[in-house]
Design a protein around this motif. Structure first.
Motif, PDB file in Angstrom:
ATOM      1  N   GLU A  17       0.844  -1.182   0.000  1.00  0.00           N
ATOM      2  CA  GLU A  17       0.000   0.000   0.000  1.00  0.00           C
ATOM      3  C   GLU A  17       0.886   1.241   0.000  1.00  0.00           C
ATOM      4  OE1 GLU A  17      -3.750   1.912   2.490  1.00  0.00           O
ATOM      5  OE2 GLU A  17      -2.969  -0.055   3.018  1.00  0.00           O
ATOM      6  N   THR A  18       0.495   2.226  -0.792  1.00  0.00           N
ATOM      7  CA  THR A  18       1.225   3.492  -0.821  1.00  0.00           C
ATOM      8  C   THR A  18       0.659   4.431   0.240  1.00  0.00           C
ATOM      9  OG1 THR A  18      -0.255   4.414  -2.493  1.00  0.00           O
ATOM     10  CG2 THR A  18       1.726   3.268  -3.293  1.00  0.00           C
ATOM     11  N   THR A  19       1.364   5.510   0.502  1.00  0.00           N
ATOM     12  CA  THR A  19       0.919   6.453   1.534  1.00  0.00           C
ATOM     13  C   THR A  19      -0.419   7.095   1.194  1.00  0.00           C
ATOM     14  OG1 THR A  19       2.248   8.186   0.495  1.00  0.00           O
ATOM     15  CG2 THR A  19       3.250   7.002   2.329  1.00  0.00           C
ATOM     16  N   ASP A  20      -0.754   7.167  -0.093  1.00  0.00           N
ATOM     17  CA  ASP A  20      -2.029   7.768  -0.491  1.00  0.00           C
ATOM     18  C   ASP A  20      -3.151   6.743  -0.644  1.00  0.00           C
ATOM     19  OD1 ASP A  20      -1.259   6.503  -2.805  1.00  0.00           O
ATOM     20  OD2 ASP A  20      -1.324   8.285  -4.077  1.00  0.00           O
ATOM     21  N   GLY A  21      -2.898   5.503  -0.193  1.00  0.00           N
ATOM     22  CA  GLY A  21      -3.925   4.472  -0.251  1.00  0.00           C
ATOM     23  C   GLY A  21      -3.943   3.667  -1.533  1.00  0.00           C
ATOM     24  N   GLY A  22      -3.006   3.914  -2.434  1.00  0.00           N
ATOM     25  CA  GLY A  22      -2.914   3.149  -3.671  1.00  0.00           C
ATOM     26  C   GLY A  22      -2.090   1.884  -3.484  1.00  0.00           C
TER      27      GLY A  22
END
Length: 139
Positions: A17-22
């Protein structure tokens, strides 16, 4: 669901998971032992599938990553000394033409978990954005 782990054409890949929720995908580089972006494979891994894709557990991912690093990389220092320890055990097994004992299996797996954490910590210090030593620690 994340992180998720795959083998794609025998190459370890992790989805995180990326920090922006992706979602981001990272593929092991056989040249450096670090992580290269592989986001173009996300749809293939999750939705298309194929014989070249195998979903892995976290432990299988750690073990495959360290098998690959030990096979393709050379160097000096404690990580490579531990790779040599595992290589000595597996070479002895091959020479003796026998399967490993439960103790040998546990020893090899434990050493690989340790080298995974050590390698990932070095990558993290060097600024590799895909590095995550926590994946090699027992939950």
């Amino acid at each position: 669901m994340l992180p998720a782990f795959f083998s794609y054409y025998e190459s370890p890949i992790k989805l995180v998971e990326t920090t922006d929720g992706g979602v981001a995908a990272w593929r092991l580089s056989k040249d450096t032992g670090g992580w290269t972006p592989a986001s173009k494979l996300i749809d293939t891994l999750l939705f298309v599938g194929g014989d070249e894709i195998e979903e892995l557990t976290r432990e299988e991912f750690v073990q495959q990553t360290e098998r690959e690093r030990a096979h393709y990389l050379t160097g000096e220092g404690p990580i490579f000394a531990l790779y040599e320890t595992v290589r000595a055990i597996t070479d002895a097994l091959a020479q003796e033409r026998r399967y490993p004992t439960p103790t040998e299996i546990a020893l090899i797996a434990g050493v690989r978990r340790r080298t995974f954490v050590m390698f990932e910590e070095e990558l993290q210090r060097a600024g590799d954005p895909g590095a995550d030593p926590s994946l090699g620690r027992q939950p």
